[in-house]
Motif scaffolding. Structure first.
Motif, PDB file in Angstrom:
ATOM      1  N   ILE A 129      12.054  15.436  -3.105  1.00 23.93           N
ATOM      2  CA  ILE A 129      12.089  14.842  -1.763  1.00 23.93           C
ATOM      3  C   ILE A 129      10.675  14.635  -1.234  1.00 23.93           C
ATOM      4  O   ILE A 129      10.366  13.600  -0.624  1.00 23.93           O
ATOM      5  N   VAL A 130       9.793  15.624  -1.463  1.00 19.27           N
ATOM      6  CA  VAL A 130       8.404  15.500  -1.014  1.00 19.27           C
ATOM      7  C   VAL A 130       7.726  14.307  -1.681  1.00 19.27           C
ATOM      8  O   VAL A 130       7.007  13.533  -1.026  1.00 19.27           O
ATOM      9  N   ILE A 131       7.934  14.156  -2.992  1.00 22.84           N
ATOM     10  CA  ILE A 131       7.343  13.020  -3.711  1.00 22.84           C
ATOM     11  C   ILE A 131       7.867  11.702  -3.144  1.00 22.84           C
ATOM     12  O   ILE A 131       7.118  10.745  -2.942  1.00 22.84           O
ATOM     13  N   PHE A 132       9.178  11.649  -2.876  1.00 22.37           N
ATOM     14  CA  PHE A 132       9.774  10.431  -2.318  1.00 22.37           C
ATOM     15  C   PHE A 132       9.178  10.100  -0.955  1.00 22.37           C
ATOM     16  O   PHE A 132       8.795   8.956  -0.692  1.00 22.37           O
ATOM     17  N   LEU A 133       9.107  11.090  -0.086  1.00 22.60           N
ATOM     18  CA  LEU A 133       8.572  10.853   1.260  1.00 22.60           C
ATOM     19  C   LEU A 133       7.111  10.424   1.212  1.00 22.60           C
ATOM     20  O   LEU A 133       6.664   9.606   2.023  1.00 22.60           O
ATOM     21  N   ALA A 134       6.358  10.971   0.246  1.00 21.65           N
ATOM     22  CA  ALA A 134       4.950  10.598   0.127  1.00 21.65           C
ATOM     23  C   ALA A 134       4.791   9.128  -0.236  1.00 21.65           C
ATOM     24  O   ALA A 134       3.817   8.481   0.180  1.00 21.65           O
ATOM     25  N   GLN A 135       5.737   8.590  -1.007  1.00 22.87           N
ATOM     26  CA  GLN A 135       5.635   7.183  -1.411  1.00 22.87           C
ATOM     27  C   GLN A 135       5.920   6.230  -0.250  1.00 22.87           C
ATOM     28  O   GLN A 135       5.479   5.080  -0.265  1.00 22.87           O
ATOM     29  N   LEU A 136       6.641   6.701   0.748  1.00 23.16           N
ATOM     30  CA  LEU A 136       6.953   5.818   1.876  1.00 23.16           C
ATOM     31  C   LEU A 136       5.689   5.400   2.615  1.00 23.16           C
ATOM     32  O   LEU A 136       5.648   4.335   3.250  1.00 23.16           O
ATOM     33  N   GLY A 137       4.662   6.235   2.531  1.00 22.31           N
ATOM     34  CA  GLY A 137       3.397   5.887   3.168  1.00 22.31           C
ATOM     35  C   GLY A 137       2.749   4.648   2.575  1.00 22.31           C
ATOM     36  O   GLY A 137       1.938   3.981   3.239  1.00 22.31           O
ATOM     37  N   GLY A 186      -5.487   2.425  14.446  1.00 22.00           N
ATOM     38  CA  GLY A 186      -5.390   3.470  13.435  1.00 22.00           C
ATOM     39  C   GLY A 186      -4.020   4.079  13.293  1.00 22.00           C
ATOM     40  O   GLY A 186      -3.836   5.039  12.537  1.00 22.00           O
ATOM     41  N   VAL A 187      -3.026   3.551  13.987  1.00 14.60           N
ATOM     42  CA  VAL A 187      -1.657   4.062  13.908  1.00 14.60           C
ATOM     43  C   VAL A 187      -0.939   3.403  12.728  1.00 14.60           C
ATOM     44  O   VAL A 187      -1.004   2.177  12.564  1.00 14.60           O
ATOM     45  N   MET A 188      -0.267   4.211  11.913  1.00  8.60           N
ATOM     46  CA  MET A 188       0.424   3.677  10.739  1.00  8.60           C
ATOM     47  C   MET A 188       1.682   2.920  11.160  1.00  8.60           C
ATOM     48  O   MET A 188       2.513   3.450  11.906  1.00  8.60           O
ATOM     49  N   THR A 189       1.803   1.689  10.698  1.00 11.67           N
ATOM     50  CA  THR A 189       2.966   0.853  10.998  1.00 11.67           C
ATOM     51  C   THR A 189       3.488   0.261   9.692  1.00 11.67           C
ATOM     52  O   THR A 189       2.765   0.160   8.696  1.00 11.67           O
ATOM     53  N   TRP A 190       4.756  -0.148   9.696  1.00 14.58           N
ATOM     54  CA  TRP A 190       5.347  -0.741   8.505  1.00 14.58           C
ATOM     55  C   TRP A 190       4.699  -2.095   8.217  1.00 14.58           C
ATOM     56  O   TRP A 190       4.221  -2.779   9.122  1.00 14.58           O
ATOM     57  N   LEU A 191       4.689  -2.459   6.958  1.00 13.21           N
ATOM     58  CA  LEU A 191       4.121  -3.741   6.550  1.00 13.21           C
ATOM     59  C   LEU A 191       4.896  -4.889   7.196  1.00 13.21           C
ATOM     60  O   LEU A 191       6.074  -4.728   7.543  1.00 13.21           O
ATOM     61  N   PRO A 192       4.263  -6.058   7.354  1.00  9.46           N
ATOM     62  CA  PRO A 192       4.994  -7.241   7.817  1.00  9.46           C
ATOM     63  C   PRO A 192       6.189  -7.518   6.916  1.00  9.46           C
ATOM     64  O   PRO A 192       6.190  -7.173   5.726  1.00  9.46           O
ATOM     65  N   GLN A 193       7.200  -8.153   7.483  1.00  8.14           N
ATOM     66  CA  GLN A 193       8.469  -8.319   6.768  1.00  8.14           C
ATOM     67  C   GLN A 193       8.296  -8.966   5.396  1.00  8.14           C
ATOM     68  O   GLN A 193       8.870  -8.495   4.405  1.00  8.14           O
ATOM     69  N   ASN A 194       7.518 -10.047   5.303  1.00 10.94           N
ATOM     70  CA  ASN A 194       7.350 -10.737   4.026  1.00 10.94           C
ATOM     71  C   ASN A 194       6.715  -9.823   2.980  1.00 10.94           C
ATOM     72  O   ASN A 194       7.173  -9.771   1.819  1.00 10.94           O
ATOM     73  N   LEU A 217      -7.229   2.271  -0.987  1.00 13.97           N
ATOM     74  CA  LEU A 217      -8.482   3.017  -0.849  1.00 13.97           C
ATOM     75  C   LEU A 217      -9.218   2.621   0.431  1.00 13.97           C
ATOM     76  O   LEU A 217      -9.730   3.466   1.168  1.00 13.97           O
ATOM     77  N   LYS A 218      -9.244   1.332   0.711  1.00  8.95           N
ATOM     78  CA  LYS A 218      -9.917   0.852   1.923  1.00  8.95           C
ATOM     79  C   LYS A 218      -9.229   1.347   3.185  1.00  8.95           C
ATOM     80  O   LYS A 218      -9.885   1.751   4.147  1.00  8.95           O
ATOM     81  N   SER A 219      -7.900   1.296   3.185  1.00  5.98           N
ATOM     82  CA  SER A 219      -7.166   1.717   4.383  1.00  5.98           C
ATOM     83  C   SER A 219      -7.283   3.216   4.616  1.00  5.98           C
ATOM     84  O   SER A 219      -7.361   3.673   5.758  1.00  5.98           O
ATOM     85  N   MET A 220      -7.324   3.997   3.537  1.00  6.72           N
ATOM     86  CA  MET A 220      -7.437   5.449   3.678  1.00  6.72           C
ATOM     87  C   MET A 220      -8.821   5.854   4.181  1.00  6.72           C
ATOM     88  O   MET A 220      -8.961   6.771   4.984  1.00  6.72           O
ATOM     89  N   SER A 221      -9.853   5.161   3.678  1.00  6.90           N
ATOM     90  CA  SER A 221     -11.223   5.535   4.019  1.00  6.90           C
ATOM     91  C   SER A 221     -11.750   4.812   5.248  1.00  6.90           C
ATOM     92  O   SER A 221     -12.717   5.260   5.879  1.00  6.90           O
ATOM     93  N   GLY A 222     -11.148   3.661   5.594  1.00  3.38           N
ATOM     94  CA  GLY A 222     -11.665   2.855   6.685  1.00  3.38           C
ATOM     95  C   GLY A 222     -12.967   2.162   6.335  1.00  3.38           C
ATOM     96  O   GLY A 222     -13.713   1.711   7.215  1.00  3.38           O
TER      97      GLY A 222
END
Length: 519
Positions: free
Chosen positions: A128-136, A145-153, A207-212
């Motif tokens: 379950i932990v591995i699955f939840l980690a992939q949702l990120g 800087g707030v995490m949001t879901w990708l655009p629909q396309n 990598l870019k999104s994680m590091s900014g």
């Protein structure tokens, strides 16, 4: 359990290909855990290389993959934030020394006390932990800087590529096993995205999104030797020791439980104490080479085993391939779509989760089903080490409670007119109260026999209860005869002394769990 295994035998070719597959999946994991710990991405990548190489060379479980892990990263973050990365390196070295000591003193055997329901809860929780980690990976930071879901396309495209990856992994082995299906899936999806120039996130985007940092890259040089820049004093030890103890414990628990899972998958048996030493040497080396250390990774180990990796060559290949990516192949790795790696990890989730536990929980005792659910939930919401401790403690308490109810006596009279209590069931801390209530010193005749032939005196609480019983009969002016006691029991019956008669002829020989015998 683990019915998604594709390869049953080992070969050098399978080890090489599975090692490359693991290396591809290691990159985003190592980078993500580095950010969790609050250190630079290269610190996590170096840890994946060093831990993977050393444990593959000298560890006790061929085919198991080690590297930077989330379980240890969450422990590190407070130390890094408060004292800096150099203190982390020192703590990792000390944790490694503790782990080596555990192996030298053969403490790895204690993993055997982990009950099977705890093991099921462990693998279910990690799945379950591995699955939840992939949702990120389906999210991206907005302007604030707030995490949001990708655009629909983009989201639909990524889900489609994930599904394609999983389909290739599932069905390719039915056509051929010449190449690990996970590796084939990653290469296929990467070529598809590149050829059609599909707009989907890659490792570089992650990598870019994680590091900014828009200039972020996994390209680097060889790790270099460096003694942690901390003051060698008791104050430093006072700071790092608590973290080192936790890191060592978490690392060994996760590694030894993963070893047990891999043993079951492959039908072989790893060497727990040797793995403790391997993990320790890996962490010591990590601390001296600017890496964050780590432990066994169940997700990457599952990828390796399912891809055919069985020998030490698979782990060595994964580590060296990862180093080659850092030194020479960063451009290629950075263009791999995240969807391909997410698809691989989703298949790991399917293979790791014990689906049969849903049927098992209807058949096993309720307390075992409770432990499975409890450990799963605690693993998801806290951490692995705490979940295992909770599971073992609850299982032990339930065991003690159940066995405490099994003690009883058969009462009879011998040819001399003496009353005989024939004890049935184990006598230990949980059953001593019930044991003492079985006797009536005031109403019993002058001579009473307690026969332990069908019982077992397990600990010092039991011995103390026997002494208490003897004192009751002596206080009533009656004689108590104890039969079928071991030599250890007689040695430790100090309170009653010569007032208790013990049958010396039929006494068995077994050890009692009591520290007095070792003093």
């Amino acid at each position: 359990m683990f019915d998604l295994i594709r390869h049953k035998t080992a070969s050098h070719r399978a080890d090489l290909l599975s090692g490359i597959t693991v290396a591809l999946a290691l990159v985003p994991e190592a980078v993500a855990f580095a950010f969790v710990a609050g250190v630079e991405p290269m610190v996590g990548l170096y840890a994946a290389f060093i831990m993977g190489l050393i444990t593959a060379l000298i560890g006790g479980r061929p085919g198991m993959i080690s590297g930077a892990t989330g379980a240890m990263a969450v422990v590190m973050v407070a130390l890094v934030a408060e004292h800096g990365v150099q203190y982390l390196f020192a703590a990792v070295v000390l944790a490694g020394l503790i782990q080596v000591s555990a192996g030298v003193f053969k403490l790895g055997k204690f993993i055997r006390i982990v009950p099977y329901p705890v093991m099921i809860g462990f693998v279910n929780g990690l799945a379950i932990v591995i699955f939840l980690a992939q949702l990120g990976q389906f999210q991206t930071p907005d302007a604030n800087g707030v995490m949001t879901w990708l655009p629909q396309n983009q989201l639909i495209l990524m889900l489609g590529l994930v599904a394609l990856t999983m389909a290739i992994i599932q069905f390719l082995p039915k056509l051929t096993t010449a190449i690990p299906s996970s590796l084939a899936a990653i290469l296929t999806v990467t070529l598809l995205v590149t050829f059609f120039n599909l707009d989907t996130r890659t490792v570089l985007d992650f990598l870019k999104s994680m590091s900014g940092n828009d200039n972020a890259t996994i390209a680097g040089s060889l790790p270099t030797f460096s003694i942690p820049a901390v003051e060698f004093s008791l104050d430093t030890l006072y700071i790092i020791l608590p973290y080192s103890l936790i890191l060592a414990a978490v690392g060994l628990i996760e590694s030894l439980l993963t070893l047990t899972v891999i043993d079951e998958m492959t039908g072989t048996r790893g060497r727990g104490n040797k793995e403790c030493i391997g993990q320790g040497v890996g962490n010591i080396t990590s601390g001296f080479f600017g890496a964050m250390g780590g432990c066994a990774m169940i997700g990457q180990s599952m990828i390796n085993i399912n891809s055919g990796g069985r020998g030490r060559l698979s782990g060595i290949t994964a580590a060296l391939a990862l180093l080659a990516f850092i030194l020479f192949g960063s451009t290629f790795i950075e263009m791999i779509p995240l969807a391909a790696l997410v698809g691989v990890m989703f298949m790991v989730v399917l293979g790791t989760f014990e689906w049969a536990s849903f049927k098992v929980m209807r058949k096993v005792p309720k307390h075992d089903a409770f432990v499975i659910v409890l450990v799963t939930i605690v693993t998801v919401f806290t951490d692995l080490a705490f979940a295992v401790f909770v599971g073992v403690i609850v299982s032990a308490l339930v065991f003690a409670w159940e066995h405490a109810k099994h003690i009883n006596v058969e009462i009879s009279e011998d040819q001399n007119g003496w009353k005989v209590y024939k004890l049935n069931g184990p006598l230990f801390f949980g059953s001593v109260a019930e044991f003492l209530e079985l006797f009536d010193a005031k109403s019993d005749p002058q001579d009473v026999i307690v026969d332990f032939q069908n019982s077992r005196v397990c600990d010092h609480s039991a011995l103390d209860a026997i002494d208490t019983l003897a004192e009751r009969y002596v206080g009533s002016g009656k004689r108590l005869h104890l039969r079928h006691l071991s030599n250890d029991c007689k040695e430790l019956l100090a309170k009653a002394g010569d007032l208790v008669e013990v049958n010396l002829i039929e006494d068995p020989h077994y050890k009692v769990a009591d520290d007095k015998l070792d003093s």
